[in-house]
Design a protein around this motif. Structure first.
Motif, mmCIF file in Angstrom:
data_model
loop_
_atom_site.group_PDB
_atom_site.id
_atom_site.type_symbol
_atom_site.label_atom_id
_atom_site.label_comp_id
_atom_site.label_asym_id
_atom_site.label_seq_id
_atom_site.Cartn_x
_atom_site.Cartn_y
_atom_site.Cartn_z
ATOM 1 N N LEU A 1 0.847 -1.195 0.000
ATOM 2 C CA LEU A 1 0.000 0.000 0.000
ATOM 3 C C LEU A 1 0.884 1.246 0.000
ATOM 4 O O LEU A 1 1.789 1.367 0.820
ATOM 5 N N LEU A 2 0.623 2.189 -0.932
ATOM 6 C CA LEU A 2 1.450 3.405 -0.980
ATOM 7 C C LEU A 2 0.696 4.666 -0.565
ATOM 8 O O LEU A 2 1.284 5.607 -0.043
ATOM 9 N N SER A 3 -0.623 4.726 -0.830
ATOM 10 C CA SER A 3 -1.384 5.893 -0.356
ATOM 11 C C SER A 3 -2.417 5.404 0.643
ATOM 12 O O SER A 3 -2.833 4.246 0.605
ATOM 13 N N HIS A 4 -2.817 6.310 1.556
ATOM 14 C CA HIS A 4 -3.773 5.879 2.579
ATOM 15 C C HIS A 4 -5.165 5.700 1.968
ATOM 16 O O HIS A 4 -5.654 6.591 1.279
ATOM 17 N N SER B 1 -7.959 8.482 2.309
ATOM 18 C CA SER B 1 -7.501 9.827 2.007
ATOM 19 C C SER B 1 -8.683 10.776 1.952
ATOM 20 O O SER B 1 -9.753 10.423 1.474
ATOM 21 N N LEU C 1 -6.590 14.498 -4.506
ATOM 22 C CA LEU C 1 -5.875 13.759 -3.455
ATOM 23 C C LEU C 1 -4.772 12.899 -4.071
ATOM 24 O O LEU C 1 -3.680 12.768 -3.525
ATOM 25 N N CYS D 1 -0.019 13.143 -4.488
ATOM 26 C CA CYS D 1 0.987 12.090 -4.332
ATOM 27 C C CYS D 1 1.994 12.088 -5.479
ATOM 28 O O CYS D 1 3.051 11.471 -5.372
ATOM 29 N N GLN E 1 -3.880 17.597 2.369
ATOM 30 C CA GLN E 1 -4.075 16.479 1.456
ATOM 31 C C GLN E 1 -4.404 16.828 0.019
ATOM 32 O O GLN E 1 -4.232 16.020 -0.877
ATOM 33 N N VAL F 1 -1.385 12.298 2.111
ATOM 34 C CA VAL F 1 -2.077 11.097 1.661
ATOM 35 C C VAL F 1 -1.112 9.924 1.487
ATOM 36 O O VAL F 1 -1.447 8.774 1.746
ATOM 37 N N TYR F 2 0.100 10.255 1.032
ATOM 38 C CA TYR F 2 1.067 9.223 0.688
ATOM 39 C C TYR F 2 1.668 8.622 1.960
ATOM 40 O O TYR F 2 2.102 9.349 2.846
ATOM 41 N N LEU F 3 1.679 7.306 2.057
ATOM 42 C CA LEU F 3 2.086 6.658 3.302
ATOM 43 C C LEU F 3 3.555 6.921 3.658
ATOM 44 O O LEU F 3 3.897 7.068 4.824
ATOM 45 N N LYS G 1 3.768 10.076 5.448
ATOM 46 C CA LYS G 1 3.337 9.933 6.854
ATOM 47 C C LYS G 1 4.486 9.397 7.703
ATOM 48 O O LYS G 1 4.719 9.873 8.812
ATOM 49 N N GLU G 2 5.184 8.400 7.161
ATOM 50 C CA GLU G 2 6.325 7.825 7.884
ATOM 51 C C GLU G 2 7.394 8.891 8.109
ATOM 52 O O GLU G 2 7.908 9.062 9.209
#
Lengths: 121, 428
Positions: free
Chosen positions: A45-48, A51, A115, A119, B206, B283-285, B288-289
């Motif tokens: 998984l790369l985006s939540h 979102s 959104l 990214c 976001q 949004v990108y995990l 967040k990290e």
């Protein structure tokens, strides 16, 4: 490399030239379940998945970015997607879907696209 | 860094020939303000109305609320990097039109959010019902894209607030409060016996209608960083966030952040408030990290014993919140988190989308899914027809008599995660 799972045609139109995009004409929660299936197959998984602050029972559109490559099952990704499915289920099935009318649809698509744009910038 | 905030208490607002303050009444020259806003070529029409506490008025959809302020001493000006040069603010003296606010309203996208009732049961759920509000609605030119429209409305709020704040420049404030943050080492030396505490503020970042700006920079493009609390009192952080009315931070919330005010209140008595970290919610995990790694690293660098973390928004920010909490706890620093809940209309469901055993000290702003009936008001400012398209509303929300049934998430500031509201839960 990245891969996008989406039910938003705007995301498909904009990104399918550059990335692998799997577009499905399905519900919000079904998109999350597709993502979960991919994670079980080894994608990361790369985006939540949750979102945006537009709630899962308000918008029909959802796009999620995962890795194109498959590796070993990523437990962290699995935890996040399962919790997201649970949360989406709470909104959609326990609280109830909100039926918006008129040209709302396109606006929800634009917010979802924005959104994802965030990214790639 | 030392800032004096001079509060000029505003008891009433009226339209008048000149914009000025006389005996606590703010007079607004409607024509002058309208012309100022019409300088933006994206705006074709401006409507300015007043909404005072207790009046039978419903404002919806609310975009932002801003408190008029003016910098009277010290470097920089209000809203640096946006309305003025990118000078570091937060020192000297700033005058505040306390009790007044600018409220912007307007449809950016077809679905909407944000109700402020000036009286009735809904008024209890929003702090903005207690203010004298100058409400501004704008029509924009045909075909303006959503991103541009959002920016236009954002600037309308900031410009109007700066315009009104300016009349406080030469008015003697009714009260003056001083806030000071010392250099870290001096702060630690000053109260060596008190526990050292920092504040971590999370900022929504976001995308369209989910953004926050720091000195004009989009928060999603920033790394977690240190900021002085008094910089925020001078408008270093502004809201471009118009989704999630109940738990977003308006610019008013940022200017009056109650966590900062309470920490200053306890500073030197119960705790040693040594500093503040801001961090984003992307949004990108991997973002967040990265951001939570930096937050934890900075908290460790400050050498604090405890940290208060406030969240903004719902859903994926729950993940940022838990990452921040966990990683800071792993550095041996105690945390308290401030959030709100989406626990279903009966309050029986899981409240957050993420959790961890380390998050064992939680302050809640309330359950956003609770349902409330708002009786009809005599006057609507904005557009009531959007209520069945409002977040927290539903098809049939708007009843024939003008009353509406909505979840409290539709009310601006109802479950604010800085604690700028009345709702909470207590254990006994």
């Amino acid at each position: 490399m990245k891969k996008i799972i989406t039910n938003n045609i705007l995301v498909n139109n904009k990104y399918s030239k550059y990335y692998e995009v799997e577009y499905f004409d399905i519900d919000y929660i079904e998109v999350l379940k597709k993502v979960r299936d991919c994670i079980h197959m080894g994608h990361k998984l790369l985006s939540h998945p949750l979102s945006g602050s537009v709630k899962p029972n308000e918008t029909p559109y959802k796009s999620v970015i995962i890795s194109k490559e498959k590796e070993e099952l990523d437990i962290n990704s699995l935890m996040v997607i399962e919790e997201s499915i649970q949360t989406a289920d709470k909104f959609i099935n326990k609280i109830g879907r909100v039926n918006f009318k008129d040209k709302v649809d396109e606006d929800f698509q634009i917010v979802d696209l924005s959104l994802i744009d965030g990214c790639f910038k | 860094m030392r800032l004096e905030l001079g509060n000029i208490l505003i008891k009433d607002i009226q339209f008048g020939k000149g914009t000025k303050i006389v005996d606590g009444v703010l007079y607004v020259n409607k024509e002058e303000l309208t012309n100022l806003l019409l300088e933006d070529e994206n705006i074709v029409d401006v409507s300015i109305e007043m909404a005072r506490p207790g009046e039978s008025i419903r404002i919806t959809p609310v975009k932002d609320v801003i408190e008029p302020r003016v910098k009277v001493e010290g470097p920089g000006s209000i809203f640096p990097g946006v309305l003025s040069k990118v000078e570091t603010v937060g020192t000297g003296r700033t005058h505040v039109l306390k009790g007044a606010a600018v409220v912007t309203t307007g449809k950016i996208v077809a679905f909407q959010e944000g109700i402020v009732d000036m009286t009735g049961p809904g008024a209890d759920y929003t702090p903005f019902s207690k203010l004298n509000n100058v409400v501004i609605s704008c029509d924009v030119k045909e075909g303006l894209k959503q991103h541009e429209h959002e920016k236009t409305l954002r600037m309308v709020g900031l410009k109007s607030s700066k315009y009104l704040g300016e009349v406080g420049r030469n008015v003697e404030p009714d009260e003056v409060n001083t806030y000071e943050t010392l250099p870290l080492i001096k702060s630690i030396e000053k109260y060596p016996e008190l526990p050292k505490v920092a504040y971590v503020q999370m900022l929504q970042s976001q995308g369209l209608m989910h953004d926050t700006y720091i000195y004009g920079v989009d928060a999603k493009k920033t790394l977690s960083t240190l900021i002085n609390p008094t910089e925020i009192m001078d408008g270093a952080i502004i809201s471009g966030n118009c989704v999630s009315a109940c738990d977003k931070n308006t610019t008013y919330h940022h200017l009056n952040n109650p966590v900062i005010h309470d920490l200053f209140e306890k500073h030197g008595k119960e705790i040693n408030f040594v500093g503040m970290i801001i961090t984003n919610e992307n949004v990108y995990l991997a973002d967040k990290e990265r951001s939570s790694n930096w937050t934890a690293k900075l908290a460790e660098y400050l050498g604090v014993d405890g940290v208060i973390i406030s969240q903004e928004g719902f859903g994926n920010p729950d993940t940022d919140l838990i990452m921040n909490c966990k990683k800071i706890e792993e550095k041996g620093i105690d945390t308290v988190i401030i959030t709100d809940e989406y626990a279903g209309r009966d309050g029986g469901s899981q409240s957050l989308a993420d959790a961890d055993p380390k998050a064992d000290a939680v302050v809640t702003g309330g359950n956003a899914n609770e349902v409330i009936k708002l009786p009809p008001m005599n006057k609507i400012i904005g557009d009531i027809s959007v209520v069945d398209k409002i977040a927290g509303g539903f098809d049939g929300s708007l009843e024939d008599d003008g009353s509406i049934v909505v979840e409290i998430q539709a009310i601006t500031g109802a479950t604010n995660e800085l604690g700028f509201n009345e709702l909470t839960a207590k254990g006994f």
